[in-house]
Motif scaffolding. Structure first.
Motif, PDB file in Angstrom:
ATOM      1  N   UNK A 136       0.800  -1.220   0.000  1.00  0.00           N
ATOM      2  CA  UNK A 136       0.000   0.000   0.000  1.00  0.00           C
ATOM      3  C   UNK A 136       0.829   1.264   0.000  1.00  0.00           C
ATOM      4  N   UNK A 137       2.005   1.222   0.646  1.00  0.00           N
ATOM      5  CA  UNK A 137       2.857   2.406   0.731  1.00  0.00           C
ATOM      6  C   UNK A 137       3.960   2.405  -0.330  1.00  0.00           C
ATOM      7  N   UNK A 138       3.925   1.432  -1.202  1.00  0.00           N
ATOM      8  CA  UNK A 138       4.832   1.438  -2.347  1.00  0.00           C
ATOM      9  C   UNK A 138       6.277   1.112  -2.038  1.00  0.00           C
ATOM     10  N   UNK A 139       6.540   0.297  -0.989  1.00  0.00           N
ATOM     11  CA  UNK A 139       7.910  -0.094  -0.685  1.00  0.00           C
ATOM     12  C   UNK A 139       8.314  -1.296  -1.540  1.00  0.00           C
ATOM     13  N   UNK A 140       9.575  -1.298  -1.946  1.00  0.00           N
ATOM     14  CA  UNK A 140      10.108  -2.446  -2.676  1.00  0.00           C
ATOM     15  C   UNK A 140      10.489  -3.572  -1.728  1.00  0.00           C
ATOM     16  N   UNK A 141      10.949  -3.217  -0.527  1.00  0.00           N
ATOM     17  CA  UNK A 141      11.373  -4.227   0.442  1.00  0.00           C
ATOM     18  C   UNK A 141      11.362  -3.613   1.835  1.00  0.00           C
ATOM     19  N   UNK A 142      11.419  -4.477   2.840  1.00  0.00           N
ATOM     20  CA  UNK A 142      11.517  -4.038   4.229  1.00  0.00           C
ATOM     21  C   UNK A 142      12.341  -5.061   4.985  1.00  0.00           C
ATOM     22  N   UNK A 143      13.049  -4.605   6.004  1.00  0.00           N
ATOM     23  CA  UNK A 143      13.852  -5.493   6.843  1.00  0.00           C
ATOM     24  C   UNK A 143      13.418  -5.296   8.281  1.00  0.00           C
TER      25      UNK A 143
END
Length: 307
Positions: A136-143
């Motif tokens: 929804x927030x348009x992130x490619x990745x998260x850690x």
């Protein structure tokens, strides 16, 4: 092409629940997005959204249509992005979310090598200890660790998320011996408050032989950050329960020591998260593979294990 643009406006609006927010992400006006969705509804002969002055919700037909087109839209967009990359190399803005201190200590130092390998990628890194809405927030990745896994998001494990008890040598020298978990009830505790809920979680200690024991540590103070808890414990203010990655530097320097080294808290895993696609964007694939490679080469999984 007009229909494709209308579908993109529809999918983005459905993901964020707002024409205005969808317009911001698509670099359009809210009126243009609303008009595009209305044209799509007219073409399909069904209403996709229930509109009010305060909310935008999908109709049953809208939910069905979203399920049919969303994955295909992302696949096409990723294919276009990959084809448009510089001479086939991964390129574009890479939007990633990661914990503030963890990212600064362990991910940012990887940045130089990453950019040497992939100079056409432009990092857009966000440092936040809260879970983000990846899609929804348009992130490619998260850690991060301890995140719920929403539909359409996959996780690759990087390291166990272990928490350990630590205290300064000075504090341990002046307090009674701590030989069993029961002895902790007489110690001054530096406890971690969840930044998501604001509550202090009830932890269970696990031994290396997989025995379980409740953690009875009375709170002398509370913190919302493991790094701050480490710094407080290093001043001789009590026993802190902290995440292993934040304790490593203090343990190596000798300013903190493990308390009950045969016991730890198992809090799952620290993982790298990304949206599940048949055709993952080259920039995302490059970043995911690079981080996994670096964790292996630097031995971070072993360093962060409390066992």
């Amino acid at each position: 092409m007009e229909t494709f643009s209308s579908i993109e406006c529809f999918v983005r609006s459905a993901e964020v629940g707002s024409f205005a927010e969808a317009a911001r992400r698509l670099s359009l006006t809210p009126a243009a997005v609303g008009k595009s969705v209305a044209k799509l509804e007219a073409r399909l002969g069904v209403r996709l959204f229930q509109r009010s002055t305060r909310s935008l919700t999908l109709t049953e037909a809208g939910k069905l249509f979203l399920g049919e087109v969303s994955a295909s839209l992302h696949t096409i967009q990723n294919a276009v992005a990959n084809l448009a990359s510089t001479e086939g190399r991964p390129a574009g803005t890479l939007k990633v979310s990661m914990g503030t201190v963890f990212g600064r200590l362990y991910i940012v130092p990887m940045l130089g090598e990453f950019l040497r390998r992939f100079p056409e990628i432009s990092p857009d890194w966000h440092f936040d200890n809260r879970q983000v809405d990846l899609i929804g927030q348009g992130f490619d990745a998260a850690i991060g660790g301890g995140f719920e896994l929403p539909q359409g998001v996959v996780a690759r494990r990087l390291t166990p998320a272990h928490r350990i008890l630590v205290a300064s040598p000075e504090y341990l020298a002046r307090c009674a011996a701590i030989e069993q978990p029961e002895d902790l009830q007489h110690c001054e505790g530096i406890l971690i408050r969840s930044p998501q809920t604001g509550r202090i979680r009830s932890w269970a200690l696990t031994s290396r032989t997989r025995q379980q024991s409740p953690l009875n540590l009375k709170a002398r103070m509370t913190m919302s950050d493991s790094e701050a808890a480490c710094a407080s414990a290093a001043q001789g203010l009590g026993v802190a329960l902290v995440s292993m990655p934040f304790a490593v530097g203090y343990l190596n320097a000798g300013t903190l020591q493990r308390v009950l080294p045969g016991w730890y808290v198992d809090d799952g895993n620290i993982s790298i998260y990304y949206a599940e696609h048949k055709l993952l964007p080259g920039k995302t694939r490059a970043f995911v593979d690079f981080v996994i490679e670096q964790f292996a080469e630097q031995g971070l999984e072993q360093r962060f294990s409390a066992v």
